[in-house]
Design a protein around this motif. Structure first.
Motif, PDB file in Angstrom:
ATOM      1  N   LEU A 132       0.941  -1.221  -0.097  1.00  6.99           N
ATOM      2  CA  LEU A 132      -0.236  -0.069   0.020  1.00  6.99           C
ATOM      3  C   LEU A 132       0.606   1.202   0.037  1.00  6.99           C
ATOM      4  CD1 LEU A 132      -3.103   0.919   0.161  1.00  6.99           C
ATOM      5  CD2 LEU A 132      -2.576   1.096   2.654  1.00  6.99           C
ATOM      6  N   GLN A 133       0.692   2.347  -0.994  1.00  7.21           N
ATOM      7  CA  GLN A 133       1.350   3.478  -1.093  1.00  7.21           C
ATOM      8  C   GLN A 133       1.139   4.419   0.073  1.00  7.21           C
ATOM      9  OE1 GLN A 133       1.336   6.609  -4.261  1.00  7.21           O
ATOM     10  NE2 GLN A 133       2.895   5.085  -5.023  1.00  7.21           N
ATOM     11  N   ILE A 134       2.204   4.865   0.219  1.00 10.00           N
ATOM     12  CA  ILE A 134       2.280   5.989   1.287  1.00 10.00           C
ATOM     13  C   ILE A 134       2.914   7.181   0.959  1.00 10.00           C
ATOM     14  CG2 ILE A 134       2.816   6.770   4.033  1.00 10.00           C
ATOM     15  CD1 ILE A 134       2.949   3.922   4.690  1.00 10.00           C
ATOM     16  N   GLY A 135       2.297   8.404   0.828  1.00  9.65           N
ATOM     17  CA  GLY A 135       2.950   9.535   0.369  1.00  9.65           C
ATOM     18  C   GLY A 135       3.119  10.024  -1.018  1.00  9.65           C
ATOM     19  N   PRO A 136       1.913  10.146  -1.508  1.00  4.02           N
ATOM     20  CA  PRO A 136       1.839  10.073  -3.083  1.00  4.02           C
ATOM     21  C   PRO A 136       2.533  11.557  -3.528  1.00  4.02           C
ATOM     22  CG  PRO A 136      -0.454  10.450  -2.010  1.00  4.02           C
ATOM     23  CD  PRO A 136       0.494   9.894  -0.921  1.00  4.02           C
ATOM     24  N   TYR A 137       2.467  12.453  -2.528  1.00  5.71           N
ATOM     25  CA  TYR A 137       3.168  13.711  -2.974  1.00  5.71           C
ATOM     26  C   TYR A 137       4.699  13.914  -2.761  1.00  5.71           C
ATOM     27  CZ  TYR A 137      -1.793  15.354  -3.865  1.00  5.71           C
ATOM     28  OH  TYR A 137      -3.046  15.251  -4.460  1.00  5.71           O
ATOM     29  N   ALA A 138       5.330  12.880  -2.123  1.00  2.92           N
ATOM     30  CA  ALA A 138       6.703  12.983  -1.927  1.00  2.92           C
ATOM     31  C   ALA A 138       7.405  12.390  -3.086  1.00  2.92           C
ATOM     32  CB  ALA A 138       7.034  12.055  -0.680  1.00  2.92           C
ATOM     33  N   ARG A 139       8.449  12.992  -3.248  1.00  2.95           N
ATOM     34  CA  ARG A 139       9.277  12.705  -4.341  1.00  2.95           C
ATOM     35  C   ARG A 139       9.748  11.091  -4.353  1.00  2.95           C
ATOM     36  NH1 ARG A 139      11.750  17.321  -2.491  1.00  2.95           N
ATOM     37  NH2 ARG A 139      13.527  16.106  -1.995  1.00  2.95           N
ATOM     38  N   GLU A 140       9.707  10.488  -3.322  1.00  6.17           N
ATOM     39  CA  GLU A 140       9.882   9.004  -3.280  1.00  6.17           C
ATOM     40  C   GLU A 140       8.879   8.413  -2.384  1.00  6.17           C
ATOM     41  OE1 GLU A 140      13.893   7.600  -2.529  1.00  6.17           O
ATOM     42  OE2 GLU A 140      14.594   9.729  -2.872  1.00  6.17           O
ATOM     43  N   PRO A 141       7.652   8.021  -2.868  1.00  2.00           N
ATOM     44  CA  PRO A 141       6.681   7.610  -2.104  1.00  2.00           C
ATOM     45  C   PRO A 141       7.026   6.000  -1.636  1.00  2.00           C
ATOM     46  CG  PRO A 141       5.874   8.395  -4.358  1.00  2.00           C
ATOM     47  CD  PRO A 141       7.041   8.470  -4.243  1.00  2.00           C
ATOM     48  N   TYR A 142       6.599   5.737  -0.796  1.00  2.00           N
ATOM     49  CA  TYR A 142       7.011   4.374  -0.172  1.00  2.00           C
ATOM     50  C   TYR A 142       5.512   3.343  -0.241  1.00  2.00           C
ATOM     51  CZ  TYR A 142       8.203   1.037   3.599  1.00  2.00           C
ATOM     52  OH  TYR A 142       8.399  -0.369   4.105  1.00  2.00           O
ATOM     53  N   ASP A 143       6.074   2.161  -0.963  1.00  2.41           N
ATOM     54  CA  ASP A 143       4.997   1.296  -1.189  1.00  2.41           C
ATOM     55  C   ASP A 143       5.310   0.233   0.083  1.00  2.41           C
ATOM     56  OD1 ASP A 143       3.739   2.108  -3.753  1.00  2.41           O
ATOM     57  OD2 ASP A 143       5.475   1.417  -4.561  1.00  2.41           O
ATOM     58  N   ALA A 144       4.435   0.352   0.950  1.00  2.00           N
ATOM     59  CA  ALA A 144       4.861  -0.564   2.157  1.00  2.00           C
ATOM     60  C   ALA A 144       4.257  -1.910   1.831  1.00  2.00           C
ATOM     61  CB  ALA A 144       4.123   0.146   3.335  1.00  2.00           C
ATOM     62  N   PRO A 145       5.010  -3.066   1.989  1.00  2.00           N
ATOM     63  CA  PRO A 145       4.605  -4.131   1.712  1.00  2.00           C
ATOM     64  C   PRO A 145       3.975  -5.043   2.671  1.00  2.00           C
ATOM     65  CG  PRO A 145       7.215  -4.230   2.160  1.00  2.00           C
ATOM     66  CD  PRO A 145       6.571  -2.773   2.422  1.00  2.00           C
ATOM     67  N   SER A 146       3.923  -4.753   4.163  1.00  2.00           N
ATOM     68  CA  SER A 146       3.261  -5.511   5.034  1.00  2.00           C
ATOM     69  C   SER A 146       2.342  -4.516   5.911  1.00  2.00           C
ATOM     70  CB  SER A 146       4.053  -6.019   6.184  1.00  2.00           C
ATOM     71  OG  SER A 146       3.455  -6.807   7.029  1.00  2.00           O
ATOM     72  N   PHE A 147       1.149  -5.024   6.433  1.00  2.00           N
ATOM     73  CA  PHE A 147       0.333  -4.123   7.260  1.00  2.00           C
ATOM     74  C   PHE A 147       0.769  -4.290   8.677  1.00  2.00           C
ATOM     75  CE2 PHE A 147      -1.936  -8.153   6.540  1.00  2.00           C
ATOM     76  CZ  PHE A 147      -1.936  -8.887   7.922  1.00  2.00           C
ATOM     77  N   PHE A 148       1.573  -5.234   9.041  1.00  2.00           N
ATOM     78  CA  PHE A 148       2.164  -5.366  10.343  1.00  2.00           C
ATOM     79  C   PHE A 148       3.530  -4.884  10.501  1.00  2.00           C
ATOM     80  CE2 PHE A 148       3.546  -8.280  14.068  1.00  2.00           C
ATOM     81  CZ  PHE A 148       2.698  -7.653  14.963  1.00  2.00           C
ATOM     82  N   ASN A 149       4.078  -4.100  11.310  1.00  2.00           N
ATOM     83  CA  ASN A 149       5.542  -3.691  11.252  1.00  2.00           C
ATOM     84  C   ASN A 149       5.817  -3.454  12.786  1.00  2.00           C
ATOM     85  OD1 ASN A 149       5.782  -3.163   8.389  1.00  2.00           O
ATOM     86  ND2 ASN A 149       3.796  -2.138   8.834  1.00  2.00           N
ATOM     87  N   ILE A 150       7.096  -2.942  12.921  1.00  2.00           N
ATOM     88  CA  ILE A 150       7.902  -2.691  14.239  1.00  2.00           C
ATOM     89  C   ILE A 150       7.520  -1.429  14.668  1.00  2.00           C
ATOM     90  CG2 ILE A 150       9.650  -2.956  15.659  1.00  2.00           C
ATOM     91  CD1 ILE A 150      10.612  -5.172  13.756  1.00  2.00           C
ATOM     92  N   SER A 151       7.073  -1.134  15.986  1.00  2.00           N
ATOM     93  CA  SER A 151       7.025   0.128  16.371  1.00  2.00           C
ATOM     94  C   SER A 151       8.141   0.586  16.887  1.00  2.00           C
ATOM     95  CB  SER A 151       5.884   0.181  17.536  1.00  2.00           C
ATOM     96  OG  SER A 151       5.563   1.519  17.748  1.00  2.00           O
ATOM     97  N   GLY A 152       8.290   1.985  17.256  1.00  2.00           N
ATOM     98  CA  GLY A 152       9.257   2.645  17.647  1.00  2.00           C
ATOM     99  C   GLY A 152       9.818   2.030  18.925  1.00  2.00           C
ATOM    100  N   MET A 153      11.167   1.760  18.821  1.00  2.00           N
ATOM    101  CA  MET A 153      12.199   1.333  19.960  1.00  2.00           C
ATOM    102  C   MET A 153      13.402   2.030  20.024  1.00  2.00           C
ATOM    103  SD  MET A 153      10.924  -2.323  21.023  1.00  2.00           S
ATOM    104  CE  MET A 153      10.951  -3.000  19.298  1.00  2.00           C
ATOM    105  N   SER A 154      14.035   2.885  20.622  1.00  2.00           N
ATOM    106  CA  SER A 154      15.339   3.578  20.357  1.00  2.00           C
ATOM    107  C   SER A 154      16.524   2.470  20.981  1.00  2.00           C
ATOM    108  CB  SER A 154      15.443   4.865  21.514  1.00  2.00           C
ATOM    109  OG  SER A 154      14.364   5.769  21.041  1.00  2.00           O
ATOM    110  N   TYR A 155      17.329   2.880  20.105  1.00  2.00           N
ATOM    111  CA  TYR A 155      18.661   2.202  20.507  1.00  2.00           C
ATOM    112  C   TYR A 155      19.316   2.993  21.865  1.00  2.00           C
ATOM    113  CZ  TYR A 155      23.937   0.951  21.013  1.00  2.00           C
ATOM    114  OH  TYR A 155      24.892   0.651  21.496  1.00  2.00           O
ATOM    115  N   GLY A 156      19.240   2.407  22.883  1.00  2.00           N
ATOM    116  CA  GLY A 156      19.706   2.969  24.377  1.00  2.00           C
ATOM    117  C   GLY A 156      18.390   2.445  25.206  1.00  2.00           C
ATOM    118  N   ALA A 157      17.277   2.743  24.645  1.00  2.00           N
ATOM    119  CA  ALA A 157      16.179   2.043  25.427  1.00  2.00           C
ATOM    120  C   ALA A 157      16.243   0.625  25.266  1.00  2.00           C
ATOM    121  CB  ALA A 157      14.806   2.554  24.933  1.00  2.00           C
ATOM    122  N   ILE A 158      16.631   0.237  24.146  1.00  2.00           N
ATOM    123  CA  ILE A 158      16.739  -1.309  23.973  1.00  2.00           C
ATOM    124  C   ILE A 158      18.364  -1.637  23.678  1.00  2.00           C
ATOM    125  CG2 ILE A 158      14.343  -1.805  23.577  1.00  2.00           C
ATOM    126  CD1 ILE A 158      15.099  -2.127  20.352  1.00  2.00           C
TER     127      ILE A 158
END
Length: 513
Positions: A132-158
């Protein structure tokens, strides 16, 4: 005789050692008695010296005994044993087939029950989820392949091995990895996965020494082909409106280089972005990030009231849909973190099950369904949680703690103490040793693939070819009286053809949210 003499001598020594031990124990008991009687901080220990200490010990050990011996499979918080076991089985690639019958109580209010189709599609009529495409107005839209992904975890926190395992596992599963607000480390890049770079209030990794956005550093991050999107973090579910401080003792040369701060000096994260005081400034910042990087940009927030976001969507329509954020991550008030004040963790922020529905309806009511993607985050670790979020209108789902479980997390609740027994959230080398990257990255990938597979199974059961075709009519919600009601009846999806009298009350313009 020699053996008897040796035995007698050994017995004498054992008796002597026993007497000495008794003496030591008695001496320690006397010392504790005196200390407890003299101290003034603990009333129980002062009134009941020595014996009162057992209360503290048992209180500390209670959470561990409950987890393993006393709590039922579906009783614990924040995640019960059944939820954790599902992740652990999925991570090992063992599957989650069960026998005899469900142990889930289906009469609990809020339980989601999916509506099976009378005539589901045949095996040759189903399909895998498409990008599913994200960012149609960006110069480089992102076609995200999966509906399930990894949320934010900082290096340092983990830990370093945790980040490495997540990166390699995400690449193998074809999902994205969010960096968290701690900047982009070499370990995020190591596995070759797609990356979402998160920009927190301290702007780690893209800041100058004054803490302001540095466009040159922003371009440098965007220059990595793996970095696909930028997420501006306004708030997170566990501590909305709360900043933080990174003590100078933790700012090593490596951390300083990654985050763009000075070695050995305290670093403060404000409780909000200093240059963003209203929705106009928010859209300006998102547009600036998108222009500088050429990649999709959105924001992460916690909903306190949907009424507050009416202004955002009205402003987007005034400026034009190209000014809109490419995505909005909705984090529920039940979200997690390494450490946060209890009042914020327990009492502030709308739960995801309400917040997601409100944000989706706001977007759809303003005609921006195809322009703005909604990402749901907050305790979504099992297939039923993910499937519910998609039915509610989310385009993507992310989780952090689900993937922590896949790395071996046992919910010891020690994330902020640097003593994590499984090596996930500690920087002590002897504890990190237990997290073997070459083993754990496979479990990360297995977990992600299992979620996708089983959500697709639910989708096929309710009668659609793939998960993104699920709607609110495909799930029912158990009520207080034990009966279930279709979600579309509780919260109808926005339809521009509906009359005002048929709209959900909280969707009507100007209604309190």
């Amino acid at each position: 005789m020699g053996i008897l003499n040796f035995a007698a001598s050994a017995m004498e020594w054992l008796v002597l050692i026993f007497i000495v031990l008794i003496g030591v124990v008695a001496a320690v008991a006397v010392v504790f008695f005196v200390v407890d009687r003299a101290q003034t901080a603990d009333a129980v220990r002062r009134n009941y010296p020595l014996i009162g200490r057992f209360r503290g010990w048992f209180s500390k050990l209670g959470e561990f005994f409950r987890q393993y011996f006393f709590a039922m499979d579906r009783e614990e918080m924040p995640f019960n044993r059944a939820q954790r076991d599902w992740v652990h089985h999925a991570s090992r690639g063992e599957g989650n087939m069960v026998s005899f019958g469900s142990t889930r109580n289906l009469s609990i209010p809020g339980t989601a029950i999916f509506v099976n189709a009378a005539f589901p599609p045949l095996d040759d009529q189903v399909a895998n989820t498409q990008p599913l495409q994200i960012g149609p107005y960006a110069r480089e839209p992102y076609d995200a392949p999966s509906f399930f992904n990894i949320s934010g975890m900082s290096y340092g926190a983990i830990s370093r091995p945790a980040v490495r395992a997540l990166s390699k596992g995400a690449a193998q599963a074809g999902i994205w990895l969010n960096t968290g607000e701690g900047g982009l480390s070499p370990y995020h890049l190591e596995g070759g996965c797609d990356i979402v770079f998160q920009i927190g209030t301290a702007k780690y990794g893209v800041r100058d020494h004054e803490g302001r956005m540095d466009d040159d550093r922003l371009r440098a991050v965007a220059a990595h082909p793996q970095v696909k999107m930028f997420e501006l973090k306004l708030a997170q579910g566990a501590k909305p409106g709360k900043g933080g401080i990174l003590p100078g003792a933790k700012v090593t040369s490596e951390i300083a280089e990654i985050r763009g701060i000075l070695v050995g000096e305290d670093s403060i994260s404000p409780n909000r972005h200093l240059e963003i005081a209203d929705y106009g400034a928010l859209l300006d910042m998102i547009g600036h990030i998108r222009e500088v990087t050429g990649k999709p940009a959105g924001f992460k927030t916690v909903v306190g009231s949907s009424e507050a976001y009416e202004e955002l969507f009205r402003l987007i329509l005034e400026r034009g849909e190209e000014s809109a954020p490419d995505f909005i991550t909705v984090d529920g008030g039940e979200g997690g973190t390494g450490a946060a004040p209890m009042p914020l963790m327990d009492l502030v922020g709308m739960p995801l099950r309400e917040a997601l529905l409100r944000m989706v309806d706001l977007r759809d009511r303003h005609g921006l369904k195809e322009r703005i993607r909604i990402v749901a985050s907050g305790k979504l670790v099992n297939p039923s949680d993910v499937a519910w979020a998609i039915c509610a209108g989310a385009d993507f789902v992310t989780t952090a703690r689900g993937f922590m479980f896949s790395l071996g997390c046992i919910q010891a609740m020690k994330c902020g103490r640097n003593t994590c027994p499984t090596g996930v959230t500690t920087h002590q080398p002897h504890l990190q040793r237990g997290l073997v990257v070459e083993e754990k990255y496979l479990k990360v990938a297995n977990y992600a693939k299992s979620i996708v597979k089983e959500v697709e199974t639910i989708a096929h059961s309710v009668g659609v070819a793939e998960p993104r075709l699920m709607r609110r009519r495909h799930v029912r919600v158990v009520q207080a009286n034990g009966e279930s009601v279709p979600l579309r009846q509780l919260r109808p999806s926005w339809d521009p053809t509906m009359g005002e009298e048929n709209r959900p009350r909280s969707d009507r313009p100007g209604a309190p949210g």
